[in-house]
Design a protein around this motif. Structure first.
Motif, PDB file in Angstrom:
ATOM      1  N   PRO A   9      -3.980  -6.326  -7.542  1.00 37.45           N
ATOM      2  CA  PRO A   9      -5.141  -5.421  -7.157  1.00 37.45           C
ATOM      3  C   PRO A   9      -4.543  -4.140  -6.939  1.00 37.45           C
ATOM      4  CG  PRO A   9      -4.657  -6.989  -5.541  1.00 37.45           C
ATOM      5  CD  PRO A   9      -3.779  -7.443  -6.572  1.00 37.45           C
ATOM      6  N   CYS A  10      -5.421  -3.165  -7.119  1.00 32.84           N
ATOM      7  CA  CYS A  10      -4.703  -1.510  -7.013  1.00 32.84           C
ATOM      8  C   CYS A  10      -5.651  -0.846  -5.994  1.00 32.84           C
ATOM      9  CB  CYS A  10      -4.215  -0.965  -8.299  1.00 32.84           C
ATOM     10  SG  CYS A  10      -3.234  -1.843  -9.333  1.00 32.84           S
ATOM     11  N   TYR A  11      -5.237  -0.330  -5.057  1.00 36.82           N
ATOM     12  CA  TYR A  11      -5.890   0.559  -4.349  1.00 36.82           C
ATOM     13  C   TYR A  11      -5.020   1.590  -3.530  1.00 36.82           C
ATOM     14  CZ  TYR A  11      -9.503   2.275  -1.129  1.00 36.82           C
ATOM     15  OH  TYR A  11     -10.601   2.860  -0.423  1.00 36.82           O
ATOM     16  N   ASP A  43      -9.688  -1.256  -7.947  1.00 33.48           N
ATOM     17  CA  ASP A  43     -10.613  -1.547  -6.804  1.00 33.48           C
ATOM     18  C   ASP A  43     -11.428  -0.335  -6.500  1.00 33.48           C
ATOM     19  OD1 ASP A  43     -12.238  -2.868  -5.223  1.00 33.48           O
ATOM     20  OD2 ASP A  43     -11.108  -3.031  -3.726  1.00 33.48           O
ATOM     21  N   ASN A  71     -15.599   0.028  -4.679  1.00 32.62           N
ATOM     22  CA  ASN A  71     -14.638  -0.740  -4.139  1.00 32.62           C
ATOM     23  C   ASN A  71     -15.311  -1.855  -3.608  1.00 32.62           C
ATOM     24  OD1 ASN A  71     -13.340  -0.669  -0.869  1.00 32.62           O
ATOM     25  ND2 ASN A  71     -11.955  -0.613  -2.565  1.00 32.62           N
ATOM     26  N   LYS A  74     -10.080  -6.422  -1.574  1.00 27.58           N
ATOM     27  CA  LYS A  74      -8.897  -7.161  -2.375  1.00 27.58           C
ATOM     28  C   LYS A  74      -9.262  -8.663  -3.078  1.00 27.58           C
ATOM     29  CE  LYS A  74      -4.250  -9.385  -1.896  1.00 27.58           C
ATOM     30  NZ  LYS A  74      -3.150  -9.523  -1.126  1.00 27.58           N
ATOM     31  N   ASP A  94       1.179  -7.859  -4.599  1.00 22.71           N
ATOM     32  CA  ASP A  94       0.519  -6.431  -4.025  1.00 22.71           C
ATOM     33  C   ASP A  94       0.987  -5.293  -4.797  1.00 22.71           C
ATOM     34  OD1 ASP A  94      -1.209  -7.632  -2.582  1.00 22.71           O
ATOM     35  OD2 ASP A  94      -0.146  -7.045  -0.592  1.00 22.71           O
ATOM     36  N   ASP A  95       0.149  -4.351  -4.818  1.00 19.99           N
ATOM     37  CA  ASP A  95       0.445  -3.059  -5.352  1.00 19.99           C
ATOM     38  C   ASP A  95       1.513  -1.964  -4.909  1.00 19.99           C
ATOM     39  OD1 ASP A  95      -0.936  -2.242  -3.589  1.00 19.99           O
ATOM     40  OD2 ASP A  95      -2.495  -1.050  -4.633  1.00 19.99           O
ATOM     41  N   ASP A  96       1.764  -2.361  -3.641  1.00 19.26           N
ATOM     42  CA  ASP A  96       2.708  -1.502  -2.631  1.00 19.26           C
ATOM     43  C   ASP A  96       4.108  -1.556  -2.500  1.00 19.26           C
ATOM     44  OD1 ASP A  96       2.646  -3.733  -1.324  1.00 19.26           O
ATOM     45  OD2 ASP A  96       1.362  -2.859   0.491  1.00 19.26           O
ATOM     46  N   LYS A 132      -1.171  -5.586  13.194  1.00 20.63           N
ATOM     47  CA  LYS A 132      -1.178  -6.440  12.034  1.00 20.63           C
ATOM     48  C   LYS A 132      -0.587  -7.687  12.186  1.00 20.63           C
ATOM     49  CE  LYS A 132      -1.964  -6.343   8.122  1.00 20.63           C
ATOM     50  NZ  LYS A 132      -1.702  -6.758   6.737  1.00 20.63           N
ATOM     51  N   ASN A 206      -3.749   0.022   3.680  1.00 21.02           N
ATOM     52  CA  ASN A 206      -5.043   0.052   3.624  1.00 21.02           C
ATOM     53  C   ASN A 206      -5.977  -1.010   4.537  1.00 21.02           C
ATOM     54  OD1 ASN A 206      -5.048   2.065   1.671  1.00 21.02           O
ATOM     55  ND2 ASN A 206      -4.537   0.440   0.202  1.00 21.02           N
ATOM     56  N   PHE A 207      -5.216  -1.886   5.075  1.00 22.74           N
ATOM     57  CA  PHE A 207      -6.158  -2.681   6.045  1.00 22.74           C
ATOM     58  C   PHE A 207      -6.325  -2.176   7.356  1.00 22.74           C
ATOM     59  CE2 PHE A 207      -5.984  -5.935   2.743  1.00 22.74           C
ATOM     60  CZ  PHE A 207      -6.991  -6.496   2.995  1.00 22.74           C
ATOM     61  N   LYS A 211     -11.843  -3.793   8.247  1.00 19.09           N
ATOM     62  CA  LYS A 211     -11.402  -4.683   7.104  1.00 19.09           C
ATOM     63  C   LYS A 211     -10.881  -6.186   7.396  1.00 19.09           C
ATOM     64  CE  LYS A 211     -10.965  -1.613   3.120  1.00 19.09           C
ATOM     65  NZ  LYS A 211     -10.324  -1.245   2.187  1.00 19.09           N
TER      66      LYS A 211
HETATM   67  N1  UDP Z   1      -6.610  -3.684  -1.876  1.00 18.04           N
HETATM   68  C1  UDP Z   1      -8.003  -3.544  -2.621  1.00 18.04           C
HETATM   69  N2  UDP Z   1      -8.941  -3.021  -2.136  1.00 18.04           N
HETATM   70  C2  UDP Z   1      -8.986  -2.591  -1.056  1.00 18.04           C
HETATM   71  C3  UDP Z   1      -7.762  -2.851  -0.125  1.00 18.04           C
HETATM   72  C4  UDP Z   1      -6.681  -3.235  -0.670  1.00 18.04           C
HETATM   73  O1  UDP Z   1      -7.783  -4.189  -3.912  1.00 18.04           O
HETATM   74  O2  UDP Z   1     -10.051  -1.997  -0.531  1.00 18.04           O
HETATM   75  C5  UDP Z   1      -5.223  -4.352  -2.254  1.00 18.04           C
HETATM   76  C6  UDP Z   1      -4.236  -3.366  -2.443  1.00 18.04           C
HETATM   77  O3  UDP Z   1      -4.174  -2.686  -3.684  1.00 18.04           O
HETATM   78  C7  UDP Z   1      -3.064  -4.377  -2.332  1.00 18.04           C
HETATM   79  C8  UDP Z   1      -3.420  -5.361  -1.415  1.00 18.04           C
HETATM   80  O4  UDP Z   1      -4.871  -5.389  -1.338  1.00 18.04           O
HETATM   81  O5  UDP Z   1      -2.515  -4.830  -3.544  1.00 18.04           O
HETATM   82  C9  UDP Z   1      -3.100  -5.257  -0.116  1.00 18.04           C
HETATM   83  O6  UDP Z   1      -3.446  -4.102   0.515  1.00 18.04           O
HETATM   84  P1  UDP Z   1      -2.402  -3.345   1.671  1.00 18.04           P
HETATM   85  O7  UDP Z   1      -0.805  -3.273   1.100  1.00 18.04           O
HETATM   86  O8  UDP Z   1      -3.248  -2.010   2.018  1.00 18.04           O
HETATM   87  O9  UDP Z   1      -2.667  -4.340   2.793  1.00 18.04           O
HETATM   88  P2  UDP Z   1      -1.467  -5.116   3.671  1.00 18.04           P
HETATM   89  O10 UDP Z   1      -0.294  -5.246   2.780  1.00 18.04           O
HETATM   90  O11 UDP Z   1      -1.413  -4.044   4.788  1.00 18.04           O
HETATM   91  O12 UDP Z   1      -2.028  -6.212   4.062  1.00 18.04           O
END
Ligand code: UDP
Ligand code: MG
Length: 310
Positions: A9-11, A43, A71, A74, A94-96, A132, A206-207, A211
């Motif tokens: 999922p990409c955001y 997304d 949007n 996730k 994840d995309d990050d 978190k 992004n969380f 969320k």
């Molecule tokens: N993501 C998504 N839609 C959203 C927010 C996040 O698809 O509205 C995806 C994001 O691209 C990533 C995954 O959810 O692949 C986790 O997001 P993030 O890294 O921001 O969250 P964390 O790692 O902090 O839980």
């Protein structure tokens, strides 16, 4: 030849997605008995990640793009990706760049050589904020009590599942998908593989609080009716305590006739009970709202366009 289907999922990841995808491709090429497809789901990201994805897809037909109309979050984004999966093992990342893709084969192993249905990373040290961390702890407690997650099992963002698990998950058509609940509905043969998580190399998570809260509420109300039971139990306890308290008050009035009237205690009790009733009503409202929205056929996700999907 088995096919690995990666679902990403990409955001907000225009700076990281290329590195993530090239590390995945490099990793899969290490083994000749595996082919791959990479399903990326945009997304409705506010940045230019879609352009990057389209460029990547133009160079490699195994990279597929699902573009969502708005949007959805996730978990719905994952469901959208799942709808076009063709592979035998499905890998979520994840995309990050935080998922340690270099440990991919350690994760695949328990499915190839043992009888596990799902295998997921367990991170030795959490590279995330205290807030978190607290969130994860609450989440873990909730999954344990509400949806029966085994205590030692850690649910993370880097996991592999067998095809039949995915086939069962995509049967869920309600607008509030929640991966943990959906996976645990299918199987308990889940293996945790310990590894180290990466620091995020660009951007912000992004969380946010909203969320996270949404996910928690979702986690228990979508997959369990236990909160309703807990609230009925608390209500019953309060009724019993109230009854005993009233009884004691009457007896005291009879024994000591000139005892003063306790307005403040009455107000306190009123507020206490009133609060409890509001909580319970809120909970019931939450369930009814969800029933309504599900009956409404609200979509889990809306796919606007796809690229490289046959
Ligand atoms: N993501 C998504 N839609 C959203 C927010 C996040 O698809 O509205 C995806 C994001 O691209 C990533 C995954 O959810 O692949 C986790 O997001 P993030 O890294 O921001 O969250 P964390 O790692 O902090 O839980
Ligand atoms: Mg992240």
């Amino acid at each position: 030849m088995k096919i690995l289907s990666f679902v990403i999922p990409c955001y907000g990841s225009e700076d990281t997605i290329e590195t993530v995808i090239s590390s995945v491709v490099a990793k899969v090429r290490e083994r000749e008995d595996f082919d791959y497809e990479i399903i990326t789901v945009n997304d409705c990201s506010p940045d230019n990640v879609l352009i990057k994805l389209k460029n990547l897809a133009a160079d490699d037909p195994n990279i597929k793009v699902v573009n969502l109309a708005r949007n959805f979050g996730k978990h719905p984004a994952l469901m959208a990706g799942f709808s076009i999966v063709t592979g035998d093992y499905i890998v979520l990342i994840d995309d990050d760049g935080q998922c340690p893709v270099e440990n991919l084969w350690e994760l695949i192993d328990p499915l190839e050589n043992e009888t596990y249905d799902v295998s997921m990373a367990k991170y030795v040290e959490k590279k995330q904020s205290a807030f978190k961390n607290f969130g994860s702890r609450v989440n873990s407690w909730m999954s344990r009590t509400m949806i029966g997650k085994p205590k030692e099992l850690e649910f993370t963002n880097f996991l592999v599942m067998r095809r039949f698990v995915l086939d069962e998950i995509v049967r869920y058509k309600n607008p509030y998908p929640y991966m943990e609940g959906l996976v645990l509905r299918v199987t308990r043969k889940i293996k945790n593989v310990t590894m180290e998580e990466h620091e995020r190399f660009a951007g912000e998570g992004n969380f946010n609080f909203n969320k996270s809260l949404e996910l928690w509420v979702n986690g228990f109300t979508a997959f369990s009716v236990k909160p309703l039971r807990v609230s009925s139990f608390i209500g019953m306890m309060c009724a019993v305590i109230g009854f005993i308290f009233g009884f004691v008050t009457i007896v005291r009035k009879l024994i000591i006739p000139n005892i003063s009237v306790g307005w403040s205690s009455i107000i306190a009790i009123l507020m206490f009970v009133g609060g409890l009733i509001m909580i319970m009503l809120g909970l019931i409202g939450e369930y009814i709202g969800r029933i309504y929205i599900s009956l409404n056929n609200s979509p889990q996700y809306v796919i606007k366009e796809t690229i490289n999907v046959k």
